[in-house]
Design a protein around this motif. Structure first.
Motif, short mmCIF file in Angstrom:
data_model
loop_
_atom_site.label_atom_id
_atom_site.label_comp_id
_atom_site.label_asym_id
_atom_site.label_seq_id
_atom_site.Cartn_x
_atom_site.Cartn_y
_atom_site.Cartn_z
N LYS A 1 39.61 27.15 37.17
CA LYS A 1 40.02 28.36 38.35
C LYS A 1 39.98 29.91 37.74
O LYS A 1 39.42 30.82 38.40
N THR A 2 40.38 29.99 36.57
CA THR A 2 40.25 31.43 36.00
C THR A 2 38.88 31.77 35.75
O THR A 2 38.74 33.09 36.04
N ILE A 3 38.08 30.88 35.09
CA ILE A 3 36.88 31.32 35.32
C ILE A 3 36.09 31.69 36.35
O ILE A 3 35.42 32.74 36.47
N ARG A 4 36.27 30.94 37.48
CA ARG A 4 35.72 31.35 38.74
C ARG A 4 36.28 32.76 39.15
O ARG A 4 35.49 33.55 39.79
N ALA A 5 37.60 32.83 38.90
CA ALA A 5 38.16 34.25 39.45
C ALA A 5 37.81 35.21 39.11
O ALA A 5 37.31 36.43 39.40
N ASN A 6 37.51 35.22 37.36
CA ASN A 6 36.88 36.33 36.62
C ASN A 6 35.69 36.57 37.13
O ASN A 6 35.06 37.63 36.99
N HIS A 7 34.65 35.34 37.21
CA HIS A 7 33.26 35.78 37.62
C HIS A 7 33.14 36.30 39.04
O HIS A 7 32.42 37.34 38.84
N ARG A 8 33.89 35.92 39.98
CA ARG A 8 33.86 36.66 41.40
C ARG A 8 34.40 38.00 41.12
O ARG A 8 33.55 38.90 41.86
N THR A 9 35.43 38.44 40.18
CA THR A 9 35.71 39.73 40.21
C THR A 9 34.77 40.61 39.61
O THR A 9 34.56 41.62 40.28
N VAL A 10 34.00 40.26 38.40
CA VAL A 10 33.00 40.96 37.77
C VAL A 10 31.99 41.07 38.87
O VAL A 10 31.48 42.26 38.77
N GLU A 11 31.49 39.98 39.20
CA GLU A 11 30.31 40.16 40.26
C GLU A 11 30.35 41.06 41.04
O GLU A 11 29.26 41.81 41.58
#
Length: 440
Positions: free
Chosen positions: A62-72
């Motif tokens: 979940k942390t990886i997905r949240a960071n990926h969405r934010t950066v994208e």
């Protein structure tokens, strides 16, 4: 031809008797049997650790997905800003510098978010690694210590589920098991649960937005139930126009899959909140919020691979299933039986009765099993105790025996006054004359 026996170190003939061989075999088999038993116990224990590994792994993803969405999202915004500056023909030099400076500031902000996200991911990965190491460290030698740590983990899990976060944190810190528990995960759920208990759907809807893809994949309708409740609250407040606009915006997309439920709730616009019709009256009852709390807990636990019931309840029920008998629910159930307490009886209510093939007698004094090695004996008042308990009592009291239940019998230890019984006959403890003994 005969072959002479080889001499041993002392020059005498080496012979092996059956007794020596049996003793050597028993000496070798005993440790092997004990080790095999411990390994079997260890294997069964590790089968119950699915949640122990699943929760931090799901949190890590979940942390990886949240960071990926934010950066994208941030990078797309910066690229769009650069394209706008490049396509501007009449932009002045100062405006271009100002726009580029703003983009550089945003890129620096993205860098900080990336560093913060990287630290969070490293912590989550470290927690997963710590739990794998914890499981790999267990063996037959330190099984007792490992089981003690597991007990503390189970207690922390129970405290976290019951919202005793400070107590759970202190126990985890004092036992140095911070990386082996999931207090932060339960604190995340606390925001939504507190909001629902205060009749607010905002925090729960925010949680649904953060986990939208996973909820959609599992075909969850929890968000739809939250939207329905918010619509009902607008109707309760007699704000009908806002309720209609709300239904058009948030409820209509669910019409294709939940049309009947949607039609039922929309009918509340006509029947109002003070209706006597049971079909619609239930929609306005406060217990609907309790239902949403339970539904959120189920969805939350399912997403993280956790059990809905606390681990402590599950382990207690496993033990109570071996103790539950019809006698446990009678008024004269002994106080030593855990099921004599209402809390344990409630916990064991859905469990089946234990299948007991043979009756067992446990001494009231020593709490030890009475069998052929420690046979039961009865006092003249009819109460039964083990031989070991009566001997120890006599040795401590100069040959005197006093019944601990009534206190009315005190006499010298003379085994001719004690009646000896055969262990069991057709399910009843009887004496040599086939008389049933009472007051067991």
């Amino acid at each position: 031809m005969e072959i002479d026996p080889l001499p041993n170190g002392s020059g005498s003939t080496a012979t092996t008797t059956p007794e020596t061989a049996a003793m050597a075999t028993s000496t070798t088999v005993a440790p092997i049997t004990e080790l095999s038993s411990k390994l079997s116990h260890l294997t069964e224990s590790l089968k119950l650790e699915h949640q122990f590994l699943r929760v931090p792994f799901e949190h890590f993803k979940k942390t990886i997905r949240a960071n990926h969405r934010t950066v994208e999202k941030e990078v797309s915004s910066v690229i769009s800003g650069i394209a706008d500056v490049a396509d501007s023909d009449g932009i002045s030099k100062d405006d271009a510098i100002l726009s580029l400076t703003s983009l550089v500031s945003r890129l620096q902000g993205i860098k900080r978010k990336l560093e913060e996200g990287s630290r969070t991911e490293n912590l989550q990965a470290q927690r997963c690694r710590a739990r794998l190491d914890h499981l790999e460290s267990v063996d037959a030698e330190n099984l007792s210590e490992w089981s003690n740590v597991r007990l503390k983990r189970i207690l922390v899990d129970y405290m976290s589920r019951m919202s005793y976060y400070d107590t759970a944190m202190k126990l985890a810190e004092s036992s140095n098991i911070q990386e082996l528990v999931d207090i932060d995960v339960f604190q995340e759920a606390k925001k939504a649960i507190d909001g629902l208990r205060n009749q607010e759907v905002g925090p729960a809807l925010a949680w649904c937005a953060d986990n939208k893809s996973r909820l959609k994949k599992s075909k969850s309708k929890f968000e739809f139930q939250l939207r329905l409740q918010e619509f009902v609250e607008l109707v309760r407040a007699e704000n009908y126009m806002c309720a209609i606009f709300y239904a058009r915006k948030y409820l209509s997309p669910w019409g294709a899959t939940h049309l009947k439920e949607l039609q039922r709730v929309m009918a509340t616009l006509a029947v109002r909140s003070d209706t006597d019709c049971a079909k619609y009256k239930v929609l306005f009852e406060p217990k609907q919020w309790d239902f949403l709390v339970d539904q959120f807990k189920q969805e939350f636990c399912r997403l993280y691979g956790m059990t809905v019931e606390p681990l402590l309840n599950i382990y207690l029920q496993a033990g109570l299933s071996a103790l539950k008998t019809p006698y446990c629910y009678e008024d004269d159930c002994t106080k030593e039986d855990p099921l004599s307490q209402d809390s344990f009886r409630k916990l064991a209510m859905p469990l089946p009765y234990s299948k007991q093939h043979h009756s067992k007698l446990v001494c009231y004094i020593t709490k030890e099993l009475m069998d052929t090695e420690n046979p039961p004996q009865v006092l003249p008042n009819g109460y039964v105790y083990s031989t070991k308990a009566l001997k120890e009592m006599a040795e401590k009291n100069n040959g005197k025996i006093t019944c601990p239940r009534t206190g009315s019998f005190s006499f010298g230890l003379s085994f001719r006054f004690l009646l000896f019984f055969s262990p069991f006959d057709q399910g009843f403890l009887v004496d040599s004359q086939k008389r049933i003994v009472i007051n067991l």
